[in-house]
Design an enzyme around this catalytic site. Structure first.
Site, PDB file in Angstrom:
ATOM      1  N   LEU A 178      -1.379  10.775   3.618  1.00  0.00           N
ATOM      2  CA  LEU A 178      -2.629  10.042   3.362  1.00  0.00           C
ATOM      3  C   LEU A 178      -3.485  10.735   2.304  1.00  0.00           C
ATOM      4  CD1 LEU A 178      -3.411   9.046   7.054  1.00  0.00           C
ATOM      5  CD2 LEU A 178      -2.815   7.452   5.225  1.00  0.00           C
ATOM      6  N   ASN A 234      -5.131   0.097   7.869  1.00  0.00           N
ATOM      7  CA  ASN A 234      -3.942   0.913   8.094  1.00  0.00           C
ATOM      8  C   ASN A 234      -4.085   1.526   9.485  1.00  0.00           C
ATOM      9  OD1 ASN A 234      -1.908   2.776   8.191  1.00  0.00           O
ATOM     10  ND2 ASN A 234      -2.453   3.820   6.288  1.00  0.00           N
ATOM     11  N   LYS A 261      -3.763   2.094  -2.402  1.00  0.00           N
ATOM     12  CA  LYS A 261      -3.451   3.239  -1.552  1.00  0.00           C
ATOM     13  C   LYS A 261      -4.459   3.244  -0.407  1.00  0.00           C
ATOM     14  CE  LYS A 261      -1.890   7.527  -2.349  1.00  0.00           C
ATOM     15  NZ  LYS A 261      -1.846   8.871  -2.932  1.00  0.00           N
ATOM     16  N   SER A 262      -4.044   3.759   0.732  1.00  0.00           N
ATOM     17  CA  SER A 262      -4.940   3.787   1.877  1.00  0.00           C
ATOM     18  C   SER A 262      -5.983   4.886   1.678  1.00  0.00           C
ATOM     19  CB  SER A 262      -4.149   4.013   3.160  1.00  0.00           C
ATOM     20  OG  SER A 262      -4.808   3.406   4.232  1.00  0.00           O
ATOM     21  N   CYS A 289      -2.430   5.450  11.112  1.00  0.00           N
ATOM     22  CA  CYS A 289      -2.924   6.807  10.920  1.00  0.00           C
ATOM     23  C   CYS A 289      -3.035   7.514  12.274  1.00  0.00           C
ATOM     24  CB  CYS A 289      -4.262   6.777  10.197  1.00  0.00           C
ATOM     25  SG  CYS A 289      -5.329   5.519  10.826  1.00  0.00           S
ATOM     26  N   VAL A 303       3.509  11.660   2.503  1.00  0.00           N
ATOM     27  CA  VAL A 303       2.498  12.010   1.521  1.00  0.00           C
ATOM     28  C   VAL A 303       1.249  12.563   2.209  1.00  0.00           C
ATOM     29  CG1 VAL A 303       0.980  11.025  -0.245  1.00  0.00           C
ATOM     30  CG2 VAL A 303       3.384  10.390  -0.190  1.00  0.00           C
ATOM     31  N   SER A 347       0.832  -1.204   0.000  1.00  0.00           N
ATOM     32  CA  SER A 347       0.000   0.000   0.000  1.00  0.00           C
ATOM     33  C   SER A 347       0.865   1.252   0.000  1.00  0.00           C
ATOM     34  CB  SER A 347      -0.897   0.002   1.241  1.00  0.00           C
ATOM     35  OG  SER A 347      -1.678   1.180   1.254  1.00  0.00           O
TER      36      SER A 347
END
Lengths: 300, 250
Positions: free
Chosen positions: A73, A125, A45-46, A128, A71, A21
């Site tokens: 998120l 994920n 991607k998350s 975060c 990045v 991811s």
């Protein structure tokens, strides 16, 4: 000829290599291209509930053969992601939807959408930011992790993978909090920073970033080993895999499959076929008939 | 990051300036660097001069490029790279087609056997027209204020494309797409330098992707054969957040 197929939580993979991811997995056509280059599956991607630009550039630092990224998120929001899944699924291979949120209810909503879009599994994920702030991650709070995983498992039918953060003092405690998950994904990035001495400031717009690549492979291998030894659960290893030796090392530590990310920077998309070919030779030479024969053999 | 000092500047047009600097690094025509202004941000820039000194031609459109427009000799910026796949230069007669500031990326491949078609929205936005003898220069402006009134793909009907060994194109994607369609119908040999939103510049974030290819890595320069059946070129792109948007150019 060795059999390189494997399975994780009942999901059949033609080989043990997946795309991690956060790497080349925002655009459905790119995911399709990565799978056409040999990856057995991709993790998206998350994705969060809302569209989010993330941080402005610079978002990446090249750190030798490793990377530090921030990045932030960045993602289009779950409601805008259905088409990317549809495009990626043209490959006929598993697509795993990665999701992030700060509470169990939002995680469940995201998981439901990913399932509805056709994802074969959902990856949580847990790195975060925690709503409590102070730089805490969701994944450092065992009670919250348990709540999220339990809610997910009771509400969606596809397998749930819990991606654990290495930025904790007791990985086993967190793994046990997530024990209802169908598999663990170990590890996410390690907290890092790069300062440019001539500019006299951090390079990344966010200052802080996540370190990935070969620099963190020994951390990932240790955590896979530790968690497999302690829990026996299915594990997907991720962190610094660029060669077949790296992949085999993770598998011997206890992973049933591995995810590749930063190597797309140093090697390119050919990394998948390179590893598959060389792993095949290694397995024949060492008389391993299947991936399962290698899983966890290093555990003492 | 490499710290760079501006040696010299030259105004090319309103809001367009070339910054010259020394950097002992080989850069192929068509490659780009990521330019960092600490505290302001980072953007991809192609080089308009790849020898010694090197040069970057900047058009102001955001805070980083605006800050670069305001730079004077002695000012500093940082770069990493160079990145990407540049032009495959062949001897023989060339045509370069530049839209807006796209002509800057094409300058390094121009030689004595090069014709140039330079286009812009209006005559005030034309740059580098003084770099070519009149016999080798064609101009097109959308509003007809200079040269041909119309778009590059329309002007191509007036040229004998068969005399060119290869054609090199750089500019906004809508222009590239229409030129690509025209050149493909003529079976011309051509290369296109694409531009898409970039974040990492090194092929991992998926921001600049076009139909599975990464503009920062497999590009920015693509052969026409790679683009003619690309499912996204001229059709869709993703925003900074990663949301797909359609270009509606049919």
């Amino acid at each position: 000829m060795a059999d390189l197929s494997t399975s994780v939580a009942g999901i059949r993979l033609e080989n043990p290599l997946m795309l991690a991811s956060g790497i080349l997995d925002e655009n459905g056509y790119t995911m399709l291209d990565v799978m056409n280059n040999g990856a057995a599956a991709v993790v998206t991607k998350s994705i969060g509930m809302e569209e989010r630009n993330g941080y402005s550039a610079p978002v990446i630092v090249e750190y030798g053969d490793s990377l530090i990224n921030a990045v932030g998120l960045s993602n289009p929001g779950i409601d805008n992601f259905a088409e990317e899944i549809r495009i990626a699924k043209r490959s006929g291979k598993p697509v795993i939807g990665s999701v992030f949120a700060s509470d169990a209810e939002s995680f469940v909503n995201l998981g439901r959408k990913m399932q509805e879009y056709g994802c074969d599994a959902v990856e949580l994920n847990l790195s975060c930011p925690h709503v409590k702030g102070f730089g805490l991650e969701v994944g450092s709070d065992p009670d919250l992790v348990e709540d999220i995983v339990n809610e997910m498992k009771s509400k969606i039918s596809v397998p749930v993978f819990a991606k654990l953060s290495p930025n904790v003092s007791d990985i086993i405690e967190i793994a046990k909090a997530a024990e209802k998950a169908d598999a663990y994904v170990l590890i996410n990035t390690v907290k890092a920073m790069k300062i440019d001495i001539r500019a006299r400031m951090p390079v990344l717009t966010n200052a802080y970033g996540g370190l990935s690549g070969p620099a963190i492979k020994p951390v990932g291998v240790r955590y896979v080993y530790e968690v497999k030894k302690e829990t026996g659960k299915d594990i997907i290893g991720v962190g610094g895999i660029t060669t077949y030796e790296d992949a085999v090392e993770y598998i011997m530590a206890g992973a049933s499959a591995v995810q590749i990310g930063t190597a797309l920077y140093t090697v390119g998309k050919s990394v998948f076929r390179n590893i598959i070919s060389q792993m095949n030779t290694f397995m024949d030479d060492e008389k391993f008939h299947s991936i399962q024969d290698m899983v966890g053999v290093a555990i003492r | 990051m490499n710290r760079i000092t501006v040696d010299q500047v030259r105004d090319e047009a309103k809001n367009v300036r070339t910054l010259f600097f020394r950097w002992d690094h080989d850069v192929k025509p068509g490659q780009f660097v990521m330019v960092w202004l600490p505290g302001l941000g980072e953007i991809p820039m192609s080089l308009s001069y790849v020898g010694s000194p090197k040069g970057i031609t900047v058009k102001a459109y955001g805070k980083v490029s605006q800050a670069m427009i305001d730079m004077e000799p002695g000012h500093e910026f940082y770069i990493r790279g160079p990145y990407g796949n540049g032009f495959q230069i062949e001897s023989g007669r060339k045509l370069i087609i530049g839209g807006g500031s796209g002509i800057a990326s094409l300058l390094p491949i121009a030689d004595s056997d090069t014709d140039a078609l330079i286009s812009a929205k209006t005559k005030e936005e034309l740059i580098f027209t003084d770099r070519f003898p009149e016999s080798r220069l064609f101009i097109a402006t959308d509003d007809g204020s200079e040269g041909f009134h119309g778009f590059p793909h329309e002007f191509l009907d007036r040229l004998d494309i068969s005399v060119y060994r290869k054609i090199y194109v750089c500019g906004p994607e809508p222009m590239l797409y229409r030129v690509m369609q025209k050149l493909a119908s003529m079976n011309a040999r051509a290369e296109f330098s694409l531009e898409r939103t970039m974040k990492c510049g090194i092929g991992i974030c998926d921001s600049c992707s076009v139909g599975g290819l990464q503009v920062c890595r497999q590009g920015p320069v693509f052969d026409i054969e790679q683009l003619r059946n690309n499912p996204e070129f001229g059709i869709s792109r993703t925003t900074y957040s990663g949301k797909r948007v359609y270009l509606n150019m049919k």
